[in-house]
Write a protein that holds these residues in place. Structure first.
Motif, PDB file in Angstrom:
ATOM      1  N   THR A 131       0.839  -1.203   0.000  1.00 43.49           N
ATOM      2  CA  THR A 131       0.000   0.000   0.000  1.00 43.49           C
ATOM      3  C   THR A 131       0.872   1.251   0.000  1.00 43.49           C
ATOM      4  O   THR A 131       0.663   2.182  -0.773  1.00 43.49           O
ATOM      5  CB  THR A 131      -0.921  -0.007   1.239  1.00 43.49           C
ATOM      6  N   LYS A 132       1.904   1.246   0.876  1.00 43.16           N
ATOM      7  CA  LYS A 132       2.824   2.389   0.926  1.00 43.16           C
ATOM      8  C   LYS A 132       3.614   2.475  -0.384  1.00 43.16           C
ATOM      9  O   LYS A 132       3.798   3.559  -0.945  1.00 43.16           O
ATOM     10  CB  LYS A 132       3.792   2.223   2.103  1.00 43.16           C
ATOM     11  N   GLY A 133       4.070   1.322  -0.872  1.00 41.10           N
ATOM     12  CA  GLY A 133       4.848   1.274  -2.105  1.00 41.10           C
ATOM     13  C   GLY A 133       4.050   1.821  -3.284  1.00 41.10           C
ATOM     14  O   GLY A 133       4.589   2.535  -4.139  1.00 41.10           O
ATOM     15  N   ARG A 134       2.760   1.488  -3.297  1.00 44.45           N
ATOM     16  CA  ARG A 134       1.889   1.988  -4.374  1.00 44.45           C
ATOM     17  C   ARG A 134       1.845   3.516  -4.356  1.00 44.45           C
ATOM     18  O   ARG A 134       1.959   4.167  -5.378  1.00 44.45           O
ATOM     19  CB  ARG A 134       0.484   1.399  -4.200  1.00 44.45           C
ATOM     20  N   SER A 135       1.702   4.085  -3.162  1.00 43.10           N
ATOM     21  CA  SER A 135       1.591   5.547  -3.107  1.00 43.10           C
ATOM     22  C   SER A 135       2.934   6.209  -3.435  1.00 43.10           C
ATOM     23  O   SER A 135       2.972   7.258  -4.084  1.00 43.10           O
ATOM     24  CB  SER A 135       1.020   6.018  -1.770  1.00 43.10           C
ATOM     25  N   LYS A 158       1.171 -21.104  -6.990  1.00 47.24           N
ATOM     26  CA  LYS A 158       0.176 -20.974  -8.047  1.00 47.24           C
ATOM     27  C   LYS A 158      -0.971 -20.091  -7.530  1.00 47.24           C
ATOM     28  O   LYS A 158      -1.468 -20.303  -6.434  1.00 47.24           O
ATOM     29  CB  LYS A 158      -0.349 -22.371  -8.388  1.00 47.24           C
ATOM     30  N   GLY A 159      -1.323 -19.098  -8.294  1.00 47.08           N
ATOM     31  CA  GLY A 159      -2.468 -18.258  -7.930  1.00 47.08           C
ATOM     32  C   GLY A 159      -2.162 -17.206  -6.880  1.00 47.08           C
ATOM     33  O   GLY A 159      -3.049 -16.463  -6.469  1.00 47.08           O
ATOM     34  N   ILE A 160      -0.914 -17.116  -6.443  1.00 49.13           N
ATOM     35  CA  ILE A 160      -0.566 -16.172  -5.378  1.00 49.13           C
ATOM     36  C   ILE A 160      -0.826 -14.725  -5.824  1.00 49.13           C
ATOM     37  O   ILE A 160      -1.097 -13.846  -5.000  1.00 49.13           O
ATOM     38  CB  ILE A 160       0.912 -16.363  -4.935  1.00 49.13           C
ATOM     39  N   GLU A 161      -0.793 -14.498  -7.146  1.00 54.71           N
ATOM     40  CA  GLU A 161      -1.000 -13.132  -7.645  1.00 54.71           C
ATOM     41  C   GLU A 161      -2.361 -12.575  -7.234  1.00 54.71           C
ATOM     42  O   GLU A 161      -2.518 -11.370  -7.087  1.00 54.71           O
ATOM     43  CB  GLU A 161      -0.810 -13.067  -9.167  1.00 54.71           C
ATOM     44  N   GLN A 162      -3.340 -13.486  -7.028  1.00 54.94           N
ATOM     45  CA  GLN A 162      -4.684 -13.013  -6.660  1.00 54.94           C
ATOM     46  C   GLN A 162      -4.658 -12.241  -5.337  1.00 54.94           C
ATOM     47  O   GLN A 162      -5.474 -11.358  -5.109  1.00 54.94           O
ATOM     48  CB  GLN A 162      -5.666 -14.193  -6.545  1.00 54.94           C
ATOM     49  N   GLN A 163      -3.715 -12.623  -4.445  1.00 58.74           N
ATOM     50  CA  GLN A 163      -3.619 -11.923  -3.165  1.00 58.74           C
ATOM     51  C   GLN A 163      -2.894 -10.581  -3.300  1.00 58.74           C
ATOM     52  O   GLN A 163      -3.016  -9.729  -2.437  1.00 58.74           O
ATOM     53  CB  GLN A 163      -2.835 -12.776  -2.151  1.00 58.74           C
ATOM     54  N   LEU A 164      -2.127 -10.437  -4.399  1.00 62.22           N
ATOM     55  CA  LEU A 164      -1.238  -9.277  -4.498  1.00 62.22           C
ATOM     56  C   LEU A 164      -1.729  -8.179  -5.441  1.00 62.22           C
ATOM     57  O   LEU A 164      -1.590  -6.993  -5.136  1.00 62.22           O
ATOM     58  CB  LEU A 164       0.164  -9.746  -4.920  1.00 62.22           C
ATOM     59  N   TYR A 165      -2.285  -8.567  -6.566  1.00 63.34           N
ATOM     60  CA  TYR A 165      -2.725  -7.562  -7.539  1.00 63.34           C
ATOM     61  C   TYR A 165      -3.648  -6.496  -6.932  1.00 63.34           C
ATOM     62  O   TYR A 165      -3.513  -5.314  -7.255  1.00 63.34           O
ATOM     63  CB  TYR A 165      -3.401  -8.225  -8.748  1.00 63.34           C
ATOM     64  N   PRO A 166      -4.599  -6.879  -6.086  1.00 65.14           N
ATOM     65  CA  PRO A 166      -5.522  -5.843  -5.557  1.00 65.14           C
ATOM     66  C   PRO A 166      -4.817  -4.691  -4.842  1.00 65.14           C
ATOM     67  O   PRO A 166      -5.389  -3.625  -4.669  1.00 65.14           O
ATOM     68  CB  PRO A 166      -6.408  -6.619  -4.583  1.00 65.14           C
ATOM     69  N   PHE A 167      -3.563  -4.900  -4.441  1.00 69.55           N
ATOM     70  CA  PHE A 167      -2.849  -3.818  -3.765  1.00 69.55           C
ATOM     71  C   PHE A 167      -2.074  -2.942  -4.752  1.00 69.55           C
ATOM     72  O   PHE A 167      -1.279  -2.094  -4.361  1.00 69.55           O
ATOM     73  CB  PHE A 167      -1.921  -4.399  -2.683  1.00 69.55           C
ATOM     74  N   GLY A 201       2.144  -2.927  11.122  1.00 72.11           N
ATOM     75  CA  GLY A 201       1.196  -2.016  11.757  1.00 72.11           C
ATOM     76  C   GLY A 201       1.541  -0.544  11.622  1.00 72.11           C
ATOM     77  O   GLY A 201       0.736   0.315  11.953  1.00 72.11           O
ATOM     78  N   VAL A 202       2.751  -0.250  11.132  1.00 74.17           N
ATOM     79  CA  VAL A 202       3.155   1.155  11.023  1.00 74.17           C
ATOM     80  C   VAL A 202       2.455   1.825   9.836  1.00 74.17           C
ATOM     81  O   VAL A 202       1.987   2.954   9.920  1.00 74.17           O
ATOM     82  CB  VAL A 202       4.692   1.271  10.890  1.00 74.17           C
ATOM     83  N   MET A 203       2.370   1.091   8.707  1.00 76.04           N
ATOM     84  CA  MET A 203       1.695   1.626   7.526  1.00 76.04           C
ATOM     85  C   MET A 203       0.287   1.040   7.472  1.00 76.04           C
ATOM     86  O   MET A 203       0.020  -0.024   8.019  1.00 76.04           O
ATOM     87  CB  MET A 203       2.466   1.233   6.256  1.00 76.04           C
ATOM     88  N   LYS A 204      -0.588   1.732   6.767  1.00 78.52           N
ATOM     89  CA  LYS A 204      -1.961   1.233   6.630  1.00 78.52           C
ATOM     90  C   LYS A 204      -2.064   0.282   5.449  1.00 78.52           C
ATOM     91  O   LYS A 204      -1.418   0.469   4.430  1.00 78.52           O
ATOM     92  CB  LYS A 204      -2.917   2.409   6.407  1.00 78.52           C
ATOM     93  N   LYS A 205      -2.905  -0.732   5.606  1.00 77.50           N
ATOM     94  CA  LYS A 205      -3.140  -1.680   4.526  1.00 77.50           C
ATOM     95  C   LYS A 205      -4.423  -1.266   3.812  1.00 77.50           C
ATOM     96  O   LYS A 205      -5.452  -1.099   4.462  1.00 77.50           O
ATOM     97  CB  LYS A 205      -3.280  -3.075   5.161  1.00 77.50           C
ATOM     98  N   GLU A 206      -4.344  -1.076   2.502  1.00 77.73           N
ATOM     99  CA  GLU A 206      -5.521  -0.610   1.781  1.00 77.73           C
ATOM    100  C   GLU A 206      -5.546  -1.209   0.378  1.00 77.73           C
ATOM    101  O   GLU A 206      -4.579  -1.075  -0.376  1.00 77.73           O
ATOM    102  CB  GLU A 206      -5.458   0.915   1.660  1.00 77.73           C
ATOM    103  N   ILE A 207      -6.640  -1.854   0.047  1.00 80.30           N
ATOM    104  CA  ILE A 207      -6.780  -2.415  -1.293  1.00 80.30           C
ATOM    105  C   ILE A 207      -6.948  -1.289  -2.291  1.00 80.30           C
ATOM    106  O   ILE A 207      -7.688  -0.335  -2.039  1.00 80.30           O
ATOM    107  CB  ILE A 207      -7.987  -3.390  -1.328  1.00 80.30           C
TER     108      ILE A 207
END
Lengths: 339, 291
Positions: free
Chosen positions: A24-28, A47-56, A171-177
């Protein structure tokens, strides 16, 4: 400019929270720098791990999938990440300040001869002027962290070396899809090209990872104690209040060092960072490294015998008194006036 | 049995856990001189693990290696008093301003000079920086494996060492061939106290610099007892490349340091009377802070 990359950790098939927070921080940061967000994941059965990551908001996902790569081991992971970084030359690389990230990141920084800042509490983009060299560095990563036992806050930069590496605690940064429909690209790494045979010299004989039973991070009410609580027995009062209010008990580093409370409950720069609705600080003086882990709390109540305790300066309510007197009164009132 | 050769990395640190009001200068900077200099706590845990191996495997030697100003020789003496065999002080003005990368470069050169060794042991991190970086970086520079957060050394057998590690949420037991670098977690046993016998034996252990400031008869004593010599290594002794040292060898730069000033916010100050506590609790419940 090149991309921002996050090293993602995995436990039992799930990406751990701190990695998602860093994405989330990296995206911003990537948006600010107008570059893409990369992620690297190393493990087995991915296999399929990307499904957990792309939304971020991951644009490029580098995957090293091999049965030998899980559970985590320093050498093969360090070889893969170092080599990958040499190839794609990231601008910024972020790691969780976890048992894994703090083991791995320095090894990589050493191999690549680049700078690494541990336990950052804030990451910003800024400009730096080197007056001696008469040079202006644009778009540097400002790595901000308490230092010297928390008595100063330092802004660290790496003007010349890349990637600019930093670790951040959970916990320092916020997690946001970013978006459930966000789509990135998966790039599978040919593991043999990235590891050396001697990277597998360490053998894991036994491993017990407990699911964290104590859920301080997500607790809305936290009763926290410091050295001023005075003893392990006196902490019972804090547990009682937490029990009554439906909260959790935390402690400062001084309380952990004194053996009053276990390490997994430590709140602060070198422990957990929390943002509860209510934080009751009992006998905590308020060193800045503790404050770094709790100053985002919506409401802070301090109970301290010392009216000059620094914690009082960030508290909404400062109760000047002894916890042995104050806590039983709170417990009594609450029991009498609710339900 | 020939035993093992162990190097313990130790750092002298300001005791940041006991920062009093006089530790801050009037201009708001940290007054390092006002802080007591101590043996970094987790390095003491590492020393204890090394000494236990020495107890267990006869013939094992424990060598202390530290980097710092002249007064850091205290760390070596402290280690000798507890059972270490000898020590080296890496000291040179040219090391000033080194970040973790430059520090690990200097330490790795010194460790290479002490080759062959079986183990390098150090604390997980030092309390003045809490970075936990120097251990892994030294291991990388020497190209040996690292095992971090060790809590217990279970055994050494056929050139392999078995170590229990303390992780955030659990424990892991691993086996690794030697040589390697081990960082020791603070949850490992505390270091033993000074030993009266060693205290007498090493009371006059000094570096060459310290000896020169001493009296004639002391220099004579040293010739008789070479074990009292704490050796000093400079940049030249280590044949170090100066571009990798000090400020120039440190990729991280401190852009800004600011002394912590608590953001002033009006706290409502309360006493601990029944009435005040009842009012507070009533307000918290009404405002849905609790309940």
């Amino acid at each position: 400019m090149n991309n921002v990359i996050v090293y993602c950790e995995i436990e039992d098939g799930n990406i751990v929270d701190v990695s998602l927070e860093l994405l989330t921080k990296g995206r911003s940061l990537a948006d600010l720098l107008k570059v893409q967000l990369d992620a690297v994941i190393i493990g087995k059965e991915l296999k399929g791990i990307e499904q957990q990551l792309y939304p971020f908001g991951v644009d490029n996902l580098y995957v090293a999938d091999d049965p030998r790569l899980y559970p985590y081991q320093t050498l093969p992971h360090a070889s893969i990440v170092s080599k990958l970084f040499e190839e794609i030359k990231p601008e910024i690389a972020l790691f969780g300040a976890t048992s894994i990230g703090r083991d791995l990141a320095p090894r990589i920084a050493s191999a690549l001869k680049c700078g690494l800042t541990a336990d950052c509490t804030s990451l910003e983009i800024g400009e730096h002027e080197d007056k001696k060299k008469k040079k202006i560095y644009k778009d540097l990563l400002f790595q901000i962290r308490p230092a010297f036992g928390g008595n100063i806050i330092a802004t660290i930069i790496n003007p010349e070396t890349r990637p600019q590496m930093a670790t951040v605690r959970e916990g320092v940064m916020k997690k946001e899809i970013k978006s459930m429909s966000y789509k990135g690209k998966r790039i599978n790494l040919e593991v043999e090209k990235y590891v050396r045979g001697e990277d597998f010299v360490v053998r894991i004989i036994d491993r017990h990872i407990e699911k964290s039973k104590i859920n301080i991070k997500n607790s809305q009410i936290i009763i926290s104690g410091g050295y001023g609580v005075g003893s392990k027995e006196n902490f019972d009062l804090l547990f009682e209040l937490a029990d009554v209010l439906g909260g959790e008990v935390g402690g400062s580093r001084a309380a952990v060092d004194a053996g009053y409370i276990t390490h997994e409950r430590q709140i602060g720069q070198t422990g957990i960072t929390v943002r509860p609705k209510l934080y009751i600080a009992c006998g905590i003086s308020g060193a800045v490294q503790h404050r770094a882990g709790m100053d985002q709390s919506a409401m802070i109540i301090s109970i301290n015998k010392d009216p000059e305790a620094p914690i009082n300066q960030i508290a909404d309510y400062a109760i000047i008194g002894d916890i042995g007197t104050v806590l039983p009164k709170m417990i009594k009132y609450y029991k009498k006036n609710t339900k | 049995m020939k035993g093992y050769k162990i190097i313990v990395l130790a750092k002298q640190v300001p005791d940041t856990r006991n920062v009093g009001k006089d530790a801050m200068k009037a201009n708001g900077t940290v007054n390092r001189a006002a802080l007591p200099a101590i043996f970094n706590p987790e390095d003491l845990n590492a020393l204890e693990q090394a000494l236990r191996l020495k107890d267990r495997y006869p013939g094992t030697t424990v060598t202390l290696l530290t980097m710092g100003p002249g007064r850091a020789a205290d760390i070596i003496r402290e280690g000798l008093f507890r059972g270490a065999d000898d020590g080296y002080l890496i000291t040179d003005r040219k090391f000033a301003g080194s970040d973790t990368l430059a520090t690990s470069y200097a330490i790795s050169l010194a460790a290479k000079k002490l080759m062959p060794f079986d183990l390098i042991m150090c604390g997980r991190q030092a309390i003045d920086g809490d970075t936990a970086q120097v251990g892994p970086q030294v291991a990388e520079k020497i190209d040996i494996p690292q095992i971090t957060y060790a809590e217990e050394i279970e055994k050494i057998e056929k050139g392999k060492i078995t170590i229990k590690r303390r992780l955030e949420r659990g424990v892991e037991t691993v086996e690794c061939p030697m040589p390697l670098l081990i960082t020791v977690h603070g949850s490992a046993p505390d270091c033993r106290a000074r030993n009266a016998k060693y205290l007498l034996r090493y009371k006059h252990a000094k570096t060459w610099t310290e000896m020169q400031q001493d009296t004639e008869d002391y220099l004579w004593l040293r010739e008789d007892r070479p074990y009292l010599d704490i050796r000093e290594w400079s940049v030249d002794d280590l044949s170090a490349d100066e571009t990798f040292l000090g400020l120039s060898g440190s990729p991280t730069k401190v852009k800004k340091v600011f002394n912590v000033v608590f953001t002033a916010k009006e706290a409502k100050v309360l006493g601990d009377t029944d009435a005040e506590m009842d009012d507070l609790m009533k307000e918290l419940i009404e405002n849905h802070n609790i309940g």
